[in-house]
Design an enzyme around this catalytic site. Structure first.
Site, PDB file in Angstrom:
ATOM      1  N   TYR A 153       0.828  -1.206   0.000  1.00 46.68           N
ATOM      2  CA  TYR A 153       0.000   0.000   0.000  1.00 46.68           C
ATOM      3  C   TYR A 153       0.864   1.259   0.000  1.00 46.68           C
ATOM      4  CZ  TYR A 153      -3.671   3.286   1.292  1.00 46.68           C
ATOM      5  OH  TYR A 153      -4.550   4.340   1.300  1.00 46.68           O
ATOM      6  N   ALA A 155       4.207   1.881  -0.825  1.00 51.35           N
ATOM      7  CA  ALA A 155       5.115   2.265  -1.907  1.00 51.35           C
ATOM      8  C   ALA A 155       5.161   1.205  -2.995  1.00 51.35           C
ATOM      9  CB  ALA A 155       6.508   2.505  -1.332  1.00 51.35           C
TER      10      ALA A 155
END
Length: 341
Positions: A153, A155
């Site tokens: 979520y 990167a």
């Protein structure tokens, strides 16, 4: 009706508009005269009755699993005659309890949060082109800072250097964290290119791709980290960043831009689509024409088994200068298929 802006008669699709921020966006457009349709994950609009942060009054609704490209492609047209003026991409998925560290959780989050942006954009590009419409992607601050326990979520963008050549032959290199592989038949990559914050115009890489249609994506190993960082310098368009950073290159076989000699893997690519998805950003969808993999990383050429840990790849994770090594890996076997009825 709010009179600060007027969207009367405009067709607006809000993907992820069934609740939360997306729902607020959907209702804001409706209150300004737009015909609004939303995509959500529950079977019917009635299934959101009583849900906090969800108001589907006055809007159309379809249940579409955007994590499935086929579902996006086969979803019914949200508006009559295929019209559309605004596409809002507000979808999002997250897995808790460290499930993003498992392949299934990782793949699900990436499919919804990243891959589906491209699939939705491609699905509705003809309608938006016909109406001179626009695409807006609603993202998260988690893309710019650490989010403990949720790597997919937060990167999960592979570190890459793109090499291009301008029309007058000037070479260009620049690092991109907004990069990913998005298909295998044909093999494809997607780049997220931000515009110059001072001028609002395209930066050198985007300008070169727009002019020539060619680029090379070079995966970055840890030994090249400093040189990669040097190519991020804000410099005039006539500067050869490869020479400036003392980066050795090799000729490409299918495109004009050279590939980086020390890169473990390089993808010679041609641009298929350039999508303006907002005032400051462009998506480039490219087809990989030739893949170069250094011999020492090929374990089995027939089965294309690679020694990925030995490549010592790095990736951009968050903030202005944080990177991660790709050496802390673990393997899990996927569950066996369940018997079909």
């Amino acid at each position: 009706m709010h009179d600060d802006t007027d969207f009367t008669g405009k067709a607006v699709l809000v993907v992820g508009g069934s609740s939360g921020i997306g729902n607020g966006i959907a209702q804001a457009f409706r209150q300004r005269g737009a015909d609004v349709h939303v995509w959500g994950t529950r079977k019917t609009a009635a299934d959101y009755d009583g849900v906090s942060g969800s108001d589907l009054s006055g809007v159309g609704y379809s249940c579409v699993n955007v994590g499935d490209p086929d579902a996006i492609a086969s979803a019914p047209e949200p508006f009559a005659e295929g019209r559309m003026d605004v596409l809002i991409l507000c979808q999002g998925a997250v897995e808790y309890q460290r499930r993003e560290f498992e392949q299934e959780g990782w793949d699900r989050v990436m499919a919804v949060n990243l891959d589906s942006l491209m699939h939705c954009s491609r699905r509705f590009r003809p309608a938006l082109e016909a109406s001179a419409g626009s695409i807006t992607i609603v993202s998260s601050l988690s893309g710019y800072r650490a989010n403990k326990g949720n790597p997919a979520y937060a990167a999960s963008k592979a570190g890459a250097i793109n090499t291009t050549v301008s029309e007058d032959g000037t070479r260009n290199a620049a690092p991109y964290s907004f990069f990913n592989a998005v298909g295998d038949e044909p093999p494809m990559v997607v780049l997220g290119l931000l515009k110059d914050p001072a001028t609002g115009g395209m930066k050198n890489t985007a300008s070169n791709i727009a002019a020539t249609g060619e680029f090379v994506v070079n995966l970055v190993c840890e030994a090249d980290a400093e040189k990669m960082n040097m190519t991020s310098i804000d410099a005039p368009a006539d500067l050869d960043e490869l020479e400036y950073a003392n980066i050795e290159t090799l000729p490409s076989t299918a495109v004009t831009p050279e590939r980086i000699a020390s890169s473990p893997v390089s993808f010679e690519s041609r641009s298929l689509e350039m999508l303006e998805i907002g005032p400051r950003q462009t998506i480039v969808i490219g087809e990989i024409l030739v893949t170069h993999i250094k011999d020492e990383f090929i374990l089995d050429p027939d089965k294309v088994y690679l020694d990925t840990p030995a490549m010592k790849l790095i990736g951009r994770v968050h903030g202005s200068g944080w990177y991660a090594r790709g050496t802390d890996l673990f393997k899990m076997d996927r569950p066996k298929p369940l018997p079909k009825d």
